[in-house]
Design a protein around this motif. Structure first.
Motif, PDB file in Angstrom:
ATOM      1  N   MET A 125       0.804  -1.213   0.000  1.00  0.00           N
ATOM      2  CA  MET A 125       0.000   0.000   0.000  1.00  0.00           C
ATOM      3  C   MET A 125       0.844   1.273   0.000  1.00  0.00           C
ATOM      4  SD  MET A 125      -3.211   1.087   0.056  1.00  0.00           S
ATOM      5  CE  MET A 125      -4.216  -0.249   0.724  1.00  0.00           C
ATOM      6  N   THR A 126       2.022   1.224   0.634  1.00  0.00           N
ATOM      7  CA  THR A 126       2.834   2.439   0.832  1.00  0.00           C
ATOM      8  C   THR A 126       3.213   3.132  -0.472  1.00  0.00           C
ATOM      9  OG1 THR A 126       3.721   1.503   2.879  1.00  0.00           O
ATOM     10  CG2 THR A 126       4.891   3.379   1.929  1.00  0.00           C
ATOM     11  N   PRO A 127       3.773   2.443  -1.479  1.00  0.00           N
ATOM     12  CA  PRO A 127       4.117   3.165  -2.714  1.00  0.00           C
ATOM     13  C   PRO A 127       2.896   3.731  -3.426  1.00  0.00           C
ATOM     14  CG  PRO A 127       4.339   0.802  -3.031  1.00  0.00           C
ATOM     15  CD  PRO A 127       4.149   1.018  -1.569  1.00  0.00           C
ATOM     16  N   LYS A 128       1.765   3.055  -3.339  1.00  0.00           N
ATOM     17  CA  LYS A 128       0.553   3.556  -3.994  1.00  0.00           C
ATOM     18  C   LYS A 128       0.069   4.840  -3.314  1.00  0.00           C
ATOM     19  CE  LYS A 128      -0.889  -1.101  -5.346  1.00  0.00           C
ATOM     20  NZ  LYS A 128       0.321  -1.758  -4.799  1.00  0.00           N
ATOM     21  N   VAL A 129       0.088   4.853  -1.986  1.00  0.00           N
ATOM     22  CA  VAL A 129      -0.306   6.065  -1.261  1.00  0.00           C
ATOM     23  C   VAL A 129       0.656   7.205  -1.571  1.00  0.00           C
ATOM     24  CG1 VAL A 129      -0.567   7.073   1.045  1.00  0.00           C
ATOM     25  CG2 VAL A 129      -1.483   4.796   0.574  1.00  0.00           C
ATOM     26  N   ALA A 130       1.948   6.893  -1.652  1.00  0.00           N
ATOM     27  CA  ALA A 130       2.938   7.935  -1.963  1.00  0.00           C
ATOM     28  C   ALA A 130       2.691   8.537  -3.342  1.00  0.00           C
ATOM     29  CB  ALA A 130       4.347   7.347  -1.883  1.00  0.00           C
ATOM     30  N   ILE A 131       2.356   7.694  -4.319  1.00  0.00           N
ATOM     31  CA  ILE A 131       2.080   8.198  -5.668  1.00  0.00           C
ATOM     32  C   ILE A 131       0.810   9.048  -5.666  1.00  0.00           C
ATOM     33  CG2 ILE A 131       1.482   7.517  -8.018  1.00  0.00           C
ATOM     34  CD1 ILE A 131       3.240   5.015  -7.553  1.00  0.00           C
ATOM     35  N   ILE A 132      -0.214   8.605  -4.947  1.00  0.00           N
ATOM     36  CA  ILE A 132      -1.454   9.394  -4.878  1.00  0.00           C
ATOM     37  C   ILE A 132      -1.188  10.752  -4.238  1.00  0.00           C
ATOM     38  CG2 ILE A 132      -3.750   9.488  -3.824  1.00  0.00           C
ATOM     39  CD1 ILE A 132      -3.842   6.439  -4.100  1.00  0.00           C
ATOM     40  N   ILE A 133      -0.352  10.785  -3.208  1.00  0.00           N
ATOM     41  CA  ILE A 133      -0.022  12.070  -2.568  1.00  0.00           C
ATOM     42  C   ILE A 133       0.654  13.006  -3.551  1.00  0.00           C
ATOM     43  CG2 ILE A 133       1.404  13.166  -0.797  1.00  0.00           C
ATOM     44  CD1 ILE A 133       0.917  10.732   0.957  1.00  0.00           C
ATOM     45  N   THR A 134       1.590  12.495  -4.335  1.00  0.00           N
ATOM     46  CA  THR A 134       2.285  13.356  -5.303  1.00  0.00           C
ATOM     47  C   THR A 134       1.338  13.921  -6.357  1.00  0.00           C
ATOM     48  OG1 THR A 134       2.843  11.446  -6.714  1.00  0.00           O
ATOM     49  CG2 THR A 134       4.436  12.058  -5.024  1.00  0.00           C
ATOM     50  N   VAL A 135       0.249  13.199  -6.634  1.00  0.00           N
ATOM     51  CA  VAL A 135      -0.722  13.678  -7.616  1.00  0.00           C
ATOM     52  C   VAL A 135      -1.740  14.618  -6.999  1.00  0.00           C
ATOM     53  CG1 VAL A 135      -2.535  12.962  -9.230  1.00  0.00           C
ATOM     54  CG2 VAL A 135      -0.446  11.615  -9.045  1.00  0.00           C
ATOM     55  N   ALA A 136      -2.231  14.283  -5.789  1.00  0.00           N
ATOM     56  CA  ALA A 136      -3.403  14.959  -5.235  1.00  0.00           C
ATOM     57  C   ALA A 136      -3.090  16.126  -4.306  1.00  0.00           C
ATOM     58  CB  ALA A 136      -4.274  13.941  -4.479  1.00  0.00           C
ATOM     59  N   PHE A 137      -1.857  16.214  -3.779  1.00  0.00           N
ATOM     60  CA  PHE A 137      -1.627  17.260  -2.784  1.00  0.00           C
ATOM     61  C   PHE A 137      -1.463  18.641  -3.408  1.00  0.00           C
ATOM     62  CE2 PHE A 137       2.668  17.453  -4.097  1.00  0.00           C
ATOM     63  CZ  PHE A 137       3.305  18.503  -3.437  1.00  0.00           C
ATOM     64  N   PHE A 138      -1.134  18.704  -4.704  1.00  0.00           N
ATOM     65  CA  PHE A 138      -0.862  19.998  -5.339  1.00  0.00           C
ATOM     66  C   PHE A 138      -2.059  20.945  -5.286  1.00  0.00           C
ATOM     67  CE2 PHE A 138      -0.623  22.674  -9.192  1.00  0.00           C
ATOM     68  CZ  PHE A 138       0.520  23.388  -8.894  1.00  0.00           C
ATOM     69  N   PRO A 139      -3.277  20.536  -5.710  1.00  0.00           N
ATOM     70  CA  PRO A 139      -4.400  21.485  -5.606  1.00  0.00           C
ATOM     71  C   PRO A 139      -4.732  21.872  -4.170  1.00  0.00           C
ATOM     72  CG  PRO A 139      -5.182  19.304  -6.205  1.00  0.00           C
ATOM     73  CD  PRO A 139      -3.696  19.272  -6.321  1.00  0.00           C
ATOM     74  N   VAL A 140      -4.480  20.975  -3.226  1.00  0.00           N
ATOM     75  CA  VAL A 140      -4.718  21.322  -1.819  1.00  0.00           C
ATOM     76  C   VAL A 140      -3.782  22.448  -1.389  1.00  0.00           C
ATOM     77  CG1 VAL A 140      -4.709  20.458   0.555  1.00  0.00           C
ATOM     78  CG2 VAL A 140      -5.517  18.992  -1.293  1.00  0.00           C
ATOM     79  N   VAL A 141      -2.510  22.340  -1.750  1.00  0.00           N
ATOM     80  CA  VAL A 141      -1.531  23.366  -1.372  1.00  0.00           C
ATOM     81  C   VAL A 141      -1.842  24.695  -2.054  1.00  0.00           C
ATOM     82  CG1 VAL A 141       0.904  24.028  -1.492  1.00  0.00           C
ATOM     83  CG2 VAL A 141       0.279  21.684  -0.913  1.00  0.00           C
ATOM     84  N   ILE A 142      -2.035  24.664  -3.364  1.00  0.00           N
ATOM     85  CA  ILE A 142      -2.227  25.904  -4.114  1.00  0.00           C
ATOM     86  C   ILE A 142      -3.495  26.632  -3.668  1.00  0.00           C
ATOM     87  CG2 ILE A 142      -2.586  26.879  -6.405  1.00  0.00           C
ATOM     88  CD1 ILE A 142       0.246  25.869  -5.880  1.00  0.00           C
ATOM     89  N   ASN A 143      -4.612  25.914  -3.593  1.00  0.00           N
ATOM     90  CA  ASN A 143      -5.868  26.565  -3.209  1.00  0.00           C
ATOM     91  C   ASN A 143      -5.844  27.021  -1.759  1.00  0.00           C
ATOM     92  OD1 ASN A 143      -6.533  25.140  -5.710  1.00  0.00           O
ATOM     93  ND2 ASN A 143      -8.631  25.661  -5.248  1.00  0.00           N
ATOM     94  N   SER A 144      -5.188  26.264  -0.894  1.00  0.00           N
ATOM     95  CA  SER A 144      -5.105  26.672   0.510  1.00  0.00           C
ATOM     96  C   SER A 144      -4.259  27.928   0.674  1.00  0.00           C
ATOM     97  CB  SER A 144      -4.523  25.532   1.355  1.00  0.00           C
ATOM     98  OG  SER A 144      -5.335  24.388   1.303  1.00  0.00           O
ATOM     99  N   VAL A 145      -3.174  28.014  -0.063  1.00  0.00           N
ATOM    100  CA  VAL A 145      -2.344  29.220   0.002  1.00  0.00           C
ATOM    101  C   VAL A 145      -3.129  30.431  -0.485  1.00  0.00           C
ATOM    102  CG1 VAL A 145      -0.312  30.344  -0.988  1.00  0.00           C
ATOM    103  CG2 VAL A 145      -0.149  28.002  -0.160  1.00  0.00           C
ATOM    104  N   VAL A 146      -3.855  30.264  -1.595  1.00  0.00           N
ATOM    105  CA  VAL A 146      -4.657  31.372  -2.112  1.00  0.00           C
ATOM    106  C   VAL A 146      -5.711  31.793  -1.098  1.00  0.00           C
ATOM    107  CG1 VAL A 146      -6.334  32.028  -3.891  1.00  0.00           C
ATOM    108  CG2 VAL A 146      -4.268  30.769  -4.524  1.00  0.00           C
ATOM    109  N   GLY A 147      -6.369  30.825  -0.469  1.00  0.00           N
ATOM    110  CA  GLY A 147      -7.395  31.147   0.508  1.00  0.00           C
ATOM    111  C   GLY A 147      -6.838  31.806   1.760  1.00  0.00           C
ATOM    112  N   LEU A 148      -5.729  31.296   2.263  1.00  0.00           N
ATOM    113  CA  LEU A 148      -5.143  31.856   3.486  1.00  0.00           C
ATOM    114  C   LEU A 148      -4.587  33.253   3.265  1.00  0.00           C
ATOM    115  CD1 LEU A 148      -3.333  28.659   4.819  1.00  0.00           C
ATOM    116  CD2 LEU A 148      -5.321  29.786   5.832  1.00  0.00           C
TER     117      LEU A 148
END
Length: 269
Positions: free
Chosen positions: A132-155
């Motif tokens: 499971m670990t490599p799959k979760v790591a790959i999903i994080i690399t794909v999915a965390f970008f919009p969370v970071v960008i939109n959160s920075v814009v909102g904050l």
């Protein structure tokens, strides 16, 4: 006989909910009908484009085969999706409050998105092995970008006047964050979370293409080796449904978390 205000309120007829034409469902029915008609009229082989009825038959006859693969992909998506939020939101907060980290991390995060995720998936597999670990790591690399960008814009959307007023009233940095910055940033944060819910499904498929023995991505890969296009379309349909379920779940959370925002109000009408 006296009539109270509550009685008058109960007697007042409530406005009827306006009927809305389900355009999306109508368009979907027309598209599937045209697809089915084209397969019948032009006698398109299942090895090129299976008919919707063939896909439905495959799903109904082999649902026991699909169930464990659905469960595996859903678990990967859920864990990776939650992990991307747990990683992306703190990084966004650090970037917002630290000018040094903003200049050091923000360009690297943006630049990391030009790297094809399919290319780094084998590296993740070499680092973390199978499981499971490599799959979760790959999903994080794909999915965390919009969370970071939109959160920075909102904050960063809190106006200086609001911050100055809060500080003049003696509010601490933590109080300003919890009572001013975060509530105002929630619409942007949740918009990034909704995007991440869809990208997490894509990340799971990429991870399963590289190394997996279960999951819907594995079903697509194994079916391609036997040229079973119908089975591939069945797995693609299930992936689409899974992505929609995650998206609708985040939309439901958004309506409950920010009922005052225009996006939540429009979703209810």
């Amino acid at each position: 006989m006296s009539t109270t205000i509550q009685d008058l309120g109960a007697m007042t007829p409530k406005p009827r909910k306006r009927f809305e034409v389900p355009y999306a469902w109508i368009a979907l029915v027309l598209l599937v009908s045209a697809w089915q008609l084209a397969c019948v009229v032009f006698e398109i082989g299942a090895y090129l484009l299976p008919a919707p009825t063939a896909i439905a038959k495959d799903l109904m006859e082999n649902w026991r085969y699909f169930m464990p693969h659905i469960g595996m992909t859903a678990a990967e998506v859920l864990i990776g999706f939650l992990a991307s939020i747990a990683v992306g939101l703190p990084v966004a907060i650090l970037i917002t409050f630290s000018r040094v980290l903003d200049r050091a991390l923000y360009p690297l995060i943006v630049g990391s998105q030009v790297v094809p995720k399919v290319a780094i998936a084998p590296v993740m597999l070499a680092w973390f092995g199978f499981g499971m670990t490599p799959k979760v790591a790959i999903i994080i690399t794909v999915a965390f970008f919009p969370v970071v960008i939109n959160s920075v814009v909102g904050l960063r959307s809190a106006t200086p006047q609001m911050i100055y007023l809060a500080r003049s009233m003696g509010a601490s940095t933590a109080q300003i964050f919890w009572r001013f910055r975060l509530p105002q940033a929630l619409p942007s944060i949740l918009a990034g979370v909704k995007m991440a819910s869809v990208l997490a499904v894509i990340g799971a498929v990429v991870a399963e293409f590289v190394g997996a023995d279960a999951g819907l991505g594995y079903v697509i890969l194994s079916a391609s080796s036997t040229f079973d296009v119908t089975r591939q379309f069945s797995a693609i349909l299930l992936l689409s449904v899974l992505g929609l379920l995650f998206f609708w779940a985040t939309e439901w959370i958004e309506r409950r978390a920010i009922p005052w925002h225009v996006s939540a109000r429009n979703a209810e009408h």
